[in-house]
Scaffold this active site. Structure first.
Site, PDB file in Angstrom:
ATOM      1  N   CYS A   1     -28.598 -26.247  60.729  1.00 57.10           N
ATOM      2  CA  CYS A   1     -28.349 -25.099  59.838  1.00 57.10           C
ATOM      3  C   CYS A   1     -26.856 -24.964  59.530  1.00 57.10           C
ATOM      4  O   CYS A   1     -26.014 -25.233  60.382  1.00 57.10           O
ATOM      5  CB  CYS A   1     -28.797 -23.807  60.511  1.00 57.10           C
ATOM      6  SG  CYS A   1     -30.572 -23.697  60.729  1.00 57.10           S
TER       7      CYS A   1
ATOM      8  N   GLN B   1     -44.077 -30.955  51.987  1.00 58.59           N
ATOM      9  CA  GLN B   1     -42.938 -30.043  51.898  1.00 58.59           C
ATOM     10  C   GLN B   1     -42.960 -29.158  53.144  1.00 58.59           C
ATOM     11  O   GLN B   1     -44.039 -28.827  53.647  1.00 58.59           O
ATOM     12  CB  GLN B   1     -43.058 -29.183  50.639  1.00 58.59           C
ATOM     13  CG  GLN B   1     -43.103 -29.980  49.344  1.00 58.59           C
ATOM     14  CD  GLN B   1     -41.734 -30.452  48.876  1.00 58.59           C
ATOM     15  OE1 GLN B   1     -40.726 -30.233  49.544  1.00 58.59           O
ATOM     16  NE2 GLN B   1     -41.699 -31.117  47.742  1.00 58.59           N
TER      17      GLN B   1
ATOM     18  N   TYR C   1     -43.413 -40.552  42.442  1.00 53.56           N
ATOM     19  CA  TYR C   1     -43.080 -40.193  43.824  1.00 53.56           C
ATOM     20  C   TYR C   1     -44.083 -39.115  44.267  1.00 53.56           C
ATOM     21  O   TYR C   1     -43.702 -37.995  44.594  1.00 53.56           O
ATOM     22  CB  TYR C   1     -41.642 -39.682  43.938  1.00 53.56           C
ATOM     23  CG  TYR C   1     -40.600 -40.581  43.329  1.00 53.56           C
ATOM     24  CD1 TYR C   1     -40.026 -41.608  44.064  1.00 53.56           C
ATOM     25  CD2 TYR C   1     -40.188 -40.408  42.008  1.00 53.56           C
ATOM     26  CE1 TYR C   1     -39.058 -42.434  43.506  1.00 53.56           C
ATOM     27  CE2 TYR C   1     -39.226 -41.228  41.442  1.00 53.56           C
ATOM     28  CZ  TYR C   1     -38.660 -42.235  42.188  1.00 53.56           C
ATOM     29  OH  TYR C   1     -37.704 -43.040  41.633  1.00 53.56           O
TER      30      TYR C   1
ATOM     31  N   GLU D   1     -46.744 -43.863  44.280  1.00 54.14           N
ATOM     32  CA  GLU D   1     -46.201 -43.569  45.615  1.00 54.14           C
ATOM     33  C   GLU D   1     -46.104 -44.872  46.394  1.00 54.14           C
ATOM     34  O   GLU D   1     -46.983 -45.728  46.306  1.00 54.14           O
ATOM     35  CB  GLU D   1     -47.129 -42.548  46.294  1.00 54.14           C
ATOM     36  CG  GLU D   1     -46.989 -42.386  47.785  1.00 54.14           C
ATOM     37  CD  GLU D   1     -45.621 -41.895  48.240  1.00 54.14           C
ATOM     38  OE1 GLU D   1     -45.079 -40.944  47.650  1.00 54.14           O
ATOM     39  OE2 GLU D   1     -45.097 -42.492  49.206  1.00 54.14           O
TER      40      GLU D   1
ATOM     41  N   CYS E   1     -34.577 -32.334  45.799  1.00 52.98           N
ATOM     42  CA  CYS E   1     -34.044 -31.635  46.972  1.00 52.98           C
ATOM     43  C   CYS E   1     -32.546 -31.931  47.128  1.00 52.98           C
ATOM     44  O   CYS E   1     -31.954 -31.559  48.123  1.00 52.98           O
ATOM     45  CB  CYS E   1     -34.821 -32.026  48.225  1.00 52.98           C
ATOM     46  SG  CYS E   1     -34.777 -33.785  48.533  1.00 52.98           S
TER      47      CYS E   1
HETATM   48  C1  LIG Z   1     -39.790 -35.698  47.892  1.00 56.91           C
HETATM   49  S1  LIG Z   1     -41.253 -36.573  48.255  1.00 56.91           S
HETATM   50  C2  LIG Z   1     -42.360 -35.902  47.073  1.00 56.91           C
HETATM   51  C3  LIG Z   1     -43.805 -36.038  47.399  1.00 56.91           C
HETATM   52  C4  LIG Z   1     -44.786 -35.202  46.593  1.00 56.91           C
HETATM   53  N1  LIG Z   1     -44.436 -35.068  45.203  1.00 56.91           N
HETATM   54  C5  LIG Z   1     -44.985 -33.854  47.247  1.00 56.91           C
HETATM   55  O1  LIG Z   1     -44.567 -32.829  46.718  1.00 56.91           O
HETATM   56  O2  LIG Z   1     -45.587 -33.828  48.338  1.00 56.91           O
HETATM   57  C6  LIG Z   1     -40.844 -38.163  47.714  1.00 56.91           C
HETATM   58  C7  LIG Z   1     -41.963 -39.178  47.866  1.00 56.91           C
HETATM   59  O3  LIG Z   1     -41.523 -40.386  47.270  1.00 56.91           O
HETATM   60  C8  LIG Z   1     -41.973 -41.483  48.052  1.00 56.91           C
HETATM   61  N2  LIG Z   1     -41.077 -42.584  47.695  1.00 56.91           N
HETATM   62  C9  LIG Z   1     -39.845 -42.869  48.155  1.00 56.91           C
HETATM   63  N3  LIG Z   1     -39.307 -43.908  47.503  1.00 56.91           N
HETATM   64  C10 LIG Z   1     -40.225 -44.299  46.576  1.00 56.91           C
HETATM   65  C11 LIG Z   1     -40.239 -45.303  45.585  1.00 56.91           C
HETATM   66  N4  LIG Z   1     -39.203 -46.127  45.402  1.00 56.91           N
HETATM   67  N5  LIG Z   1     -41.332 -45.430  44.808  1.00 56.91           N
HETATM   68  C12 LIG Z   1     -42.401 -44.593  44.986  1.00 56.91           C
HETATM   69  N6  LIG Z   1     -42.436 -43.613  45.916  1.00 56.91           N
HETATM   70  C13 LIG Z   1     -41.362 -43.453  46.703  1.00 56.91           C
HETATM   71  C14 LIG Z   1     -41.898 -40.982  49.459  1.00 56.91           C
HETATM   72  O4  LIG Z   1     -42.755 -41.712  50.298  1.00 56.91           O
HETATM   73  C15 LIG Z   1     -42.348 -39.519  49.291  1.00 56.91           C
HETATM   74  O5  LIG Z   1     -43.746 -39.411  49.439  1.00 56.91           O
END
Ligand SMILES: C[S@@+](CC[C@H](N)C(=O)[O-])C[C@H]1O[C@@H](n2cnc3c(N)ncnc32)[C@H](O)[C@@H]1O
Length: 466
Positions: A80, A278, A307, A328, A407
């Protein structure tokens, strides 16, 4: 200005990591845990050309917004950064940070909406990650110090749910009563590296990350956990690598259910230990609703959810659309997304693709464009932002609507700069554009306080084609 020098000064600004900034001579001094308007005494830890990284020694004149932090290891643990700031001012500061990043990094002047609060200022996290280390004398369980792999021991964490305290005490007891070894990073030796816990409704999914294949005396751990928790699963995760990545590939179920089902927005879905979730359920729900609203799909729209994690958002997006594609990289999350679509009767409207977005999105978007589809795109990348190939593909296919969830205000600002034509890549170098006709304009920038008490902020940006 030299290391160990001490100064008294007034905090005149806030840095991107929420530190106070004091200007002395030609130096910009970054002082964590100091608030704007405060008069402080601080010590220099390190200097570069005209930047000094400092430590707060004393607050001589506290700001009105200063409050007492709840955590007993606040300032030592790296989790934090804002417990000393009144909550409503944390929200204001996060709005300001997003706005500053857009301007300074992306060259974008835009009125950022006020940050949407979290209903819970503390006890909001549904996920706990505890590093476990051997320090030469014994086991340490706690959280990493800022920018370091030194474990700060603790018994509890106020941003975690109340079960955190019991998890820590059970693991301390298990390790001390069985003598199971803990990880020593310098030697890549010792067994227990991390404990990762997720709450799904009233159940806990507990994973012990081990530098090996088996967890000795796991029955002792199961018994101790059973005394504290009604419903839980216990896994080991094998990680024998010497890098910083917490989880290895292989999970082994030791006790309880292999996965849990939960339901949100009327959609039932399966959670596996490795799927991304999340961390703040209430804020996540608000965010997902707003993403669906911002995309505003009709029966002609094809949505690409890049993603896509475990596919909940993809399924939600498909409901009003012609079709939604999730992309994904993690196979187990894609499998969970497919089960989710099937079990909710959405199989013909959802297609989850397991691939890196940088490879699949350019292919998919070009194909849909050739079919004259009405395309909208959701981008929700990890902290490092979108790959250049993803943004290039969007700029060339020009879907009508892009909703970007991020984020990291820093990488968000960079990627928005590229999408709105304020920035461009010259080779690998990012440069400010002059005289371009942009493809997209920003409609809305809305931050959400997914992570109260920390410097982090989640932001939704909707962009429309000009
Ligand atoms: C911030 S999270 C968002 C997940 C989803 N939209 C959610 O709200 O639960 C980012 C996601 O991107 C995936 N990820 C990371 N790098 C990636 C890539 N190069 N291509 C596809 N997916 C990827 C991660 O495994 C993760 O599940």
């Amino acid at each position: 200005m030299r290391k160990n020098d001490e100064f008294i000064g007034n905090v005149s600004a806030v840095g991107s990591n929420m530190e106070g900034i004091v200007r002395i001579d030609n130096y910009v001094c970054f002082v964590p845990f100091a608030l704007i308007g405060e008069k402080i005494k601080f010590k220099v830890l390190k200097t570069t050309k005209n930047i000094a990284f400092c430590k707060l020694i004393e607050v001589l004149t506290p700001a009105e917004q200063r409050v007492r932090p709840r955590c007993c290891v606040y300032g030592k643990c790296g989790g934090c950064q804002l417990q000393h700031l009144r909550y409503k001012d944390q929200l204001k500061q996060k709005t300001q940070t997003v706005s500053d990043c857009l301007r300074k990094i992306g060259g974008i002047e835009f009125d950022v909406l006020p940050t949407i609060k979290s209903d819970n200022e503390y006890e909001y996290r549904n996920k706990l990650q505890l590093p476990v280390r051997f320090d030469g004398n014994g086991a340490l369980i706690g959280f990493f110090a800022n920018n370091s792999h030194r474990v700060v021991e603790t018994e509890d964490c106020p941003i975690q749910k109340p079960w955190c305290k019991d998890v820590i005490s059970v693991f301390k007891e298990y390790i001390s009563s069985t003598g199971v070894s803990c990880y020593d990073e310098s030697k890549n030796a010792g067994l227990i590296r991390h404990v990762v816990v997720r709450q799904i409704d009233n159940s806990l999914m507990i994973t012990v990350v081990i530098n090996g294949k088996t967890l000795p005396k796991s029955e002792v751990l199961i018994e101790k956990l059973s005394l504290k928790f009604k419903k839980f699963s216990l896994f080991t995760n094998e990680n024998e690598n010497s890098n910083n990545v917490i989880l290895g590939e292989k999970f082994n179920l030791l006790f309880g259910e292999q996965y849990y089902y939960t339901e949100e927005f009327g959609i039932k879905y399966k959670v596996v230990p490795e799927s991304f979730m999340q961390v703040n359920n209430q804020v996540k729900r608000k965010l997902y609703q707003d993403v669906v609203r911002a995309i505003n799909a009709d029966s002609e729209t094809v949505v690409i959810d890049a993603y896509s994690g475990a596919g909940l958002m993809t399924a939600l997006l498909s409901q009003n659309a012609k079709k939604a594609y999730g992309i994904e990289i993690i196979k187990q999350a894609v499998d969970a997304g497919n089960v989710l679509a099937k079990e909710n009767g959405l199989s013909d409207k959802v297609e989850n693709i397991c691939a890196p977005c940088e490879e699949e999105l350019p292919r998919l978007i070009a194909r849909l464009r050739a079919e004259n589809a009405k395309i909208s795109v959701v981008l929700d990348p990890p902290r490092k932002g979108c790959d250049k190939l993803v943004l290039d593909a969007i700029l060339s296919a020009k879907p009508d609507k892009v909703v970007y969830v991020s984020c990291s205000p820093q990488t968000l600002a960079r990627d928005l700069g590229l999408l709105t034509g304020k920035l461009y890549y010259d080779g690998n170098e990012l440069k400010k554009s002059v005289d371009v006709s942009p493809v997209y304009e920003i409609e809305k920038v809305q931050p959400y306080d997914m992570f109260p008490q920390t410097k982090h902020v989640e932001t939704l940006v909707s962009l429309v084609k000009i």
